[in-house]
Design a protein around this motif. Structure first.
Motif, PDB file in Angstrom:
ATOM      1  N   ARG A 199       0.814  -1.220   0.000  1.00  8.70           N
ATOM      2  CA  ARG A 199       0.000   0.000   0.000  1.00  8.70           C
ATOM      3  C   ARG A 199       0.848   1.270   0.000  1.00  8.70           C
ATOM      4  NH1 ARG A 199      -2.797  -4.265  -0.862  1.00  8.70           N
ATOM      5  NH2 ARG A 199      -4.162  -5.052   0.781  1.00  8.70           N
ATOM      6  N   ASP A 200       2.146   1.139  -0.195  1.00  8.92           N
ATOM      7  CA  ASP A 200       3.054   2.282  -0.075  1.00  8.92           C
ATOM      8  C   ASP A 200       2.781   3.340  -1.136  1.00  8.92           C
ATOM      9  OD1 ASP A 200       5.472   3.528   1.127  1.00  8.92           O
ATOM     10  OD2 ASP A 200       6.289   3.198  -0.875  1.00  8.92           O
ATOM     11  N   LEU A 201       2.678   2.920  -2.390  1.00 11.30           N
ATOM     12  CA  LEU A 201       2.442   3.873  -3.472  1.00 11.30           C
ATOM     13  C   LEU A 201       1.063   4.517  -3.343  1.00 11.30           C
ATOM     14  CD1 LEU A 201       3.192   5.264  -6.094  1.00 11.30           C
ATOM     15  CD2 LEU A 201       2.462   3.231  -7.341  1.00 11.30           C
ATOM     16  N   LEU A 202       0.065   3.734  -2.987  1.00  7.26           N
ATOM     17  CA  LEU A 202      -1.292   4.266  -2.860  1.00  7.26           C
ATOM     18  C   LEU A 202      -1.387   5.309  -1.753  1.00  7.26           C
ATOM     19  CD1 LEU A 202      -3.429   1.013  -3.285  1.00  7.26           C
ATOM     20  CD2 LEU A 202      -3.039   2.822  -4.957  1.00  7.26           C
ATOM     21  N   THR A 203      -0.763   5.034  -0.622  1.00  8.27           N
ATOM     22  CA  THR A 203      -0.816   5.992   0.485  1.00  8.27           C
ATOM     23  C   THR A 203      -0.042   7.272   0.144  1.00  8.27           C
ATOM     24  OG1 THR A 203       1.072   4.869   1.539  1.00  8.27           O
ATOM     25  CG2 THR A 203      -1.140   4.249   2.269  1.00  8.27           C
ATOM     26  N   SER A 204       1.048   7.126  -0.606  1.00  5.58           N
ATOM     27  CA  SER A 204       1.807   8.301  -1.032  1.00  5.58           C
ATOM     28  C   SER A 204       0.988   9.152  -1.995  1.00  5.58           C
ATOM     29  CB  SER A 204       3.117   7.886  -1.692  1.00  5.58           C
ATOM     30  OG  SER A 204       3.973   7.254  -0.780  1.00  5.58           O
ATOM     31  N   LEU A 206      -2.383   9.198  -2.400  1.00  7.23           N
ATOM     32  CA  LEU A 206      -3.595   9.734  -1.797  1.00  7.23           C
ATOM     33  C   LEU A 206      -3.307  10.621  -0.591  1.00  7.23           C
ATOM     34  CD1 LEU A 206      -5.862   6.552  -1.940  1.00  7.23           C
ATOM     35  CD2 LEU A 206      -5.885   8.512  -3.479  1.00  7.23           C
ATOM     36  N   GLN A 207      -2.032  10.631  -0.155  1.00  9.84           N
ATOM     37  CA  GLN A 207      -1.609  11.442   0.990  1.00  9.84           C
ATOM     38  C   GLN A 207      -2.379  11.071   2.260  1.00  9.84           C
ATOM     39  OE1 GLN A 207      -1.682  15.614  -0.057  1.00  9.84           O
ATOM     40  NE2 GLN A 207      -0.597  15.270  -1.974  1.00  9.84           N
ATOM     41  N   ILE A 208      -2.518   9.769   2.485  1.00 11.96           N
ATOM     42  CA  ILE A 208      -3.099   9.246   3.714  1.00 11.96           C
ATOM     43  C   ILE A 208      -2.224   8.108   4.202  1.00 11.96           C
ATOM     44  CG2 ILE A 208      -5.473   9.894   3.148  1.00 11.96           C
ATOM     45  CD1 ILE A 208      -5.977   7.082   2.209  1.00 11.96           C
ATOM     46  N   ASP A 209      -2.351   7.732   5.475  1.00  9.91           N
ATOM     47  CA  ASP A 209      -1.556   6.618   5.974  1.00  9.91           C
ATOM     48  C   ASP A 209      -2.329   5.311   5.799  1.00  9.91           C
ATOM     49  OD1 ASP A 209      -3.399   6.350   8.119  1.00  9.91           O
ATOM     50  OD2 ASP A 209      -2.248   7.756   9.343  1.00  9.91           O
ATOM     51  N   LYS A 210      -1.692   4.197   6.134  1.00 14.70           N
ATOM     52  CA  LYS A 210      -2.303   2.886   5.907  1.00 14.70           C
ATOM     53  C   LYS A 210      -3.566   2.703   6.738  1.00 14.70           C
ATOM     54  CE  LYS A 210       1.944   0.544   4.506  1.00 14.70           C
ATOM     55  NZ  LYS A 210       2.892  -0.568   4.774  1.00 14.70           N
ATOM     56  N   GLY A 211      -3.564   3.254   7.941  1.00 13.85           N
ATOM     57  CA  GLY A 211      -4.749   3.156   8.780  1.00 13.85           C
ATOM     58  C   GLY A 211      -5.941   3.857   8.158  1.00 13.85           C
ATOM     59  N   GLU A 212      -5.705   5.050   7.603  1.00 16.23           N
ATOM     60  CA  GLU A 212      -6.779   5.797   6.941  1.00 16.23           C
ATOM     61  C   GLU A 212      -7.251   5.076   5.692  1.00 16.23           C
ATOM     62  OE1 GLU A 212      -6.057  10.471   7.730  1.00 16.23           O
ATOM     63  OE2 GLU A 212      -4.402   9.446   6.728  1.00 16.23           O
ATOM     64  N   LEU A 213      -6.303   4.446   4.976  1.00 14.35           N
ATOM     65  CA  LEU A 213      -6.664   3.704   3.771  1.00 14.35           C
ATOM     66  C   LEU A 213      -7.592   2.541   4.126  1.00 14.35           C
ATOM     67  CD1 LEU A 213      -6.236   3.269   0.726  1.00 14.35           C
ATOM     68  CD2 LEU A 213      -4.290   1.806   1.303  1.00 14.35           C
ATOM     69  N   GLU A 214      -7.288   1.828   5.204  1.00 10.81           N
ATOM     70  CA  GLU A 214      -8.144   0.726   5.634  1.00 10.81           C
ATOM     71  C   GLU A 214      -9.511   1.234   6.079  1.00 10.81           C
ATOM     72  OE1 GLU A 214      -6.210  -1.705   8.514  1.00 10.81           O
ATOM     73  OE2 GLU A 214      -4.598  -2.323   7.158  1.00 10.81           O
TER      74      GLU A 214
END
Length: 253
Positions: A199-204, A206-214
């Motif tokens: 999820r590294d590229l996606l979080t970068s 979207l400018q959110i962290d992995k917790g927010e992505l989940e």
């Protein structure tokens, strides 16, 4: 008069920004020993285009000054680098990646005695017990996790209350969300995401962290099983689909 001058200044700055020509930026990716790294994925987070390094570690990608490039390679730490005018005007630049130190957890392997009968042995295959529900008028199904009395109500509640569905995330990240469609169109980015699970590229992007992505995926009614096992391309498609339907429902309200 001051307001008028400020307005003119803003117009000039905006015009200059849009007038920047997108150029083909060149570079080389190496390890700490100075050897070129092949198959490093390079993604321009601003222009939403991707590239990949050759056997010597060389790459080229479209960019303008102040764009951010994201570099990722299996076993190495991902990094983000800002494009400078010097880089554009004076040729190639060398990017160094450092190896990641992974601590592997202890894994317990349980043996299964196969009988040779498919009907019996197939029971050992893990099954995703998440249930999906199809709503008439919408293009995709919704995954509500394990079947239960409140599962379908959870899905319907989220769909028919678009003001509450991801409003804070989608409204604040509208610019990034609108670029998801461009990410899906770029073959290099898709090929990268299909083999990634971090999820590294996606979080970068979207400018959110992995917790927010989940949290976003949970609010889109995707199960914990899907969030845990899906590759990054599946996660991209899930968020993109949810956002597109959110926009449709919000307009209708």
């Amino acid at each position: 008069m001051k307001h008028f001058l400020a307005f003119i200044l803003v117009i000039l700055v905006s015009t200059f920004s849009f007038a920047q020509d997108v150029k083909l930026l060149k570079g080389k990716v190496v390890n700490t020993a100075g050897f070129g790294l092949e198959n490093v994925h390079v993604v321009n987070l601003n222009q939403v285009v991707g590239s990949i390094t050759n056997k010597e570690g060389d790459f080229s990608i479209k960019a303008v000054a102040n764009d951010t490039l994201h570099f990722s390679f299996l076993g190495y730490k991902s990094i983000k680098i800002k494009v400078t005018n010097d880089w554009i005007n004076f040729g190639s630049s060398t990017i160094e990646l450092t190896e990641s130190a992974y601590a592997l957890e202890e894994i317990l392997i349980l043996p299964h005695k196969l009988t040779g009968y498919l009907e019996i042995d197939s029971k050992y295959i893990p099954i995703n017990k998440s249930y999906r529900y199809s709503i008439s008028g919408l293009s995709k199904g919704y995954e509500a996790g394990k079947k239960g009395p409140g599962a379908i109500n959870k899905v319907l509640g989220a769909i028919f209350n678009p003001a509450d569905l991801l409003y804070n995330t989608f409204s604040k990240k509208g610019r990034q969300m609108r670029k998801l469609r461009d990410m899906k169109k770029d073959d290099e980015i898709r090929n990268l995401l299909i083999n990634k699970f971090d999820r590294d590229l996606l979080t970068s992007f979207l400018q959110i962290d992995k917790g927010e992505l989940e949290d976003v995926l949970t609010q889109c009614n995707y199960s914990k099983e899907f969030i845990k096992s899906a590759n990054d391309l599946q996660i991209l498609d899930a968020i993109s689909g949810c956002y597109e339907e959110y926009k449709v429902l919000k307009r209708k309200k």
